[in-house]
Design a protein around this motif. Structure first.
Motif, PDB file in Angstrom:
ATOM      1  N   LEU A  56      -0.035 -14.768 -10.060  1.00  0.00           N
ATOM      2  CA  LEU A  56       0.303 -13.351 -10.067  1.00  0.00           C
ATOM      3  C   LEU A  56       1.401 -13.311 -11.468  1.00  0.00           C
ATOM      4  CD1 LEU A  56       0.786 -11.961  -6.756  1.00  0.00           C
ATOM      5  CD2 LEU A  56      -1.009 -11.382  -8.429  1.00  0.00           C
ATOM      6  N   GLN A  90       4.352  -5.543 -12.177  1.00  0.00           N
ATOM      7  CA  GLN A  90       3.521  -6.647 -11.710  1.00  0.00           C
ATOM      8  C   GLN A  90       4.552  -7.562 -10.906  1.00  0.00           C
ATOM      9  OE1 GLN A  90       0.320  -7.428 -11.829  1.00  0.00           O
ATOM     10  NE2 GLN A  90      -0.025  -9.619 -11.327  1.00  0.00           N
ATOM     11  N   VAL A  93       6.258  -5.484  -7.872  1.00  0.00           N
ATOM     12  CA  VAL A  93       5.689  -4.892  -6.824  1.00  0.00           C
ATOM     13  C   VAL A  93       4.590  -6.068  -6.214  1.00  0.00           C
ATOM     14  CG1 VAL A  93       3.968  -3.480  -6.008  1.00  0.00           C
ATOM     15  CG2 VAL A  93       5.620  -2.672  -7.560  1.00  0.00           C
ATOM     16  N   TYR A  94       3.825  -6.788  -7.158  1.00  0.00           N
ATOM     17  CA  TYR A  94       2.981  -7.694  -6.825  1.00  0.00           C
ATOM     18  C   TYR A  94       3.685  -8.917  -6.040  1.00  0.00           C
ATOM     19  CZ  TYR A  94      -1.935  -6.830  -6.697  1.00  0.00           C
ATOM     20  OH  TYR A  94      -3.268  -6.461  -6.461  1.00  0.00           O
ATOM     21  N   ILE A 118       4.717  -7.211  -2.436  1.00  0.00           N
ATOM     22  CA  ILE A 118       3.330  -7.758  -1.555  1.00  0.00           C
ATOM     23  C   ILE A 118       3.370  -9.169  -1.054  1.00  0.00           C
ATOM     24  CG2 ILE A 118       0.921  -8.064  -1.914  1.00  0.00           C
ATOM     25  CD1 ILE A 118       0.727  -5.512  -3.639  1.00  0.00           C
TER      26      ILE A 118
END
Lengths: 100, 178
Positions: B35, B54, B57-58, B62
């Motif tokens: 990621l 990115q 959040v990722y 996440i």
């Protein structure tokens, strides 16, 4: 020279890797991580195509994909916690009962 | 070009790590590597705002969720029970077929494509301003709907994980001395 095709090929490779993981892993968390790779493969394509076609909409679309991925992970992991609570393992095996 | 090759190799190695490493924590860290390199790729594509999102959040939110659940479940990797031996072969073939199909579509496309150097000069988009303008002019409804979807997801996740709501309610009533 870097062209759109390079990014599409990268997306294809990532998508294939994610698809393999999705089909071959049996651990539910590993399966969800494979889904994340699939989503990111799509994101590479979306962002690259948007960039090479001069459109800001692509970035907005990617933003929505990331938001939906976040919701999907939250709900998916909650479901897996319940699977673990009910069966003691977090693999796909106990879920075979679902077809009965 | 060199940047792209290095990033692609790192990304693919990370992705292969996710699907091959047996320990879920190692797989999760491998996913973080994928990621993050993807975020750097966005920077090379002039999508700075998206790169930040990115990472936040990722690679942030996440992945923290993933690690929390891995810790809660205390998973010891895949059990090596070959229930579906044929499934692995099918998975290989499907993945190869998909990669071939997508790559063929991408490379056999008859359309002429502009190159990145020219386009990146012509483009000023990708910053927060351009995205905000598109987001709050053309996609307001979709934006609101995604908000509702996220709220639904949060409520769904919490209600799924909650254990014995009636029991806790009774405990609280007893504690408050009614």
């Amino acid at each position: 020279m870097l062209t759109l095709n390079h990014f599409l090929a990268l997306g294809a490779i990532l998508f294939a890797i994610g698809l393999y993981g999705l089909l071959s892993r049996r651990n539910l968390v590993a399966i969800l991580m494979s889904v994340e790779i699939l989503l990111n493969a799509i994101l590479v394509n979306v962002v690259a195509i948007a960039r090479f076609n001069d459109q800001a909409q692509g970035d907005v679309f990617a933003l929505f994909i990331i938001a939906i991925a976040a919701a999907e992970v939250a709900v998916g992991l909650a479901l897996f916690l319940n699977v673990f609570r009910l069966n003691g393992v977090a693999t796909v095996d106990p879920l075979r009962r679902m077809k009965e | 070009m060199l940047t792209f090759v290095v990033l692609s190799v790192l990304m693919i190695v990370g992705a292969v790590g996710v699907i091959t490493l047996k320990q879920p924590v190692h797989a999760a860290l491998s996913l973080v590597a994928t990621l993050l390199t993807l975020a750097v790729t966005y920077v090379t594509l002039q999508a700075h705002f998206l790169a930040a999102i990115q990472v936040i959040v990722y690679a942030g939110a996440i992945m923290v969720l993933f690690l929390f659940v891995i810790m809660l479940l205390n998973i010891q990797g895949d059990q090596p029970q070959p229930h579906f031996r044929w499934m692995q072969i099918v998975a290989y073939l499907t993945a190869l077929l998909a990669a071939g199909a997508i790559a063929a579509t991408a490379f056999l496309s008859p359309r002429e494509l502009p190159n990145a150097e020219l386009m990146s000069e012509a483009l000023a988009g990708g910053g927060a301003a351009a995205i905000g303008e598109a987001l709050f002019n053309d996609f307001v409804l979709a934006f609101q709907l995604v908000g509702v979807l996220l709220l639904t997801g949060i409520i769904g996740a919490v209600s799924l994980v909650q254990r014995k709501a009636t029991q806790t309610a009774k405990d609280e009533r007893e504690l408050s001395g009614v």
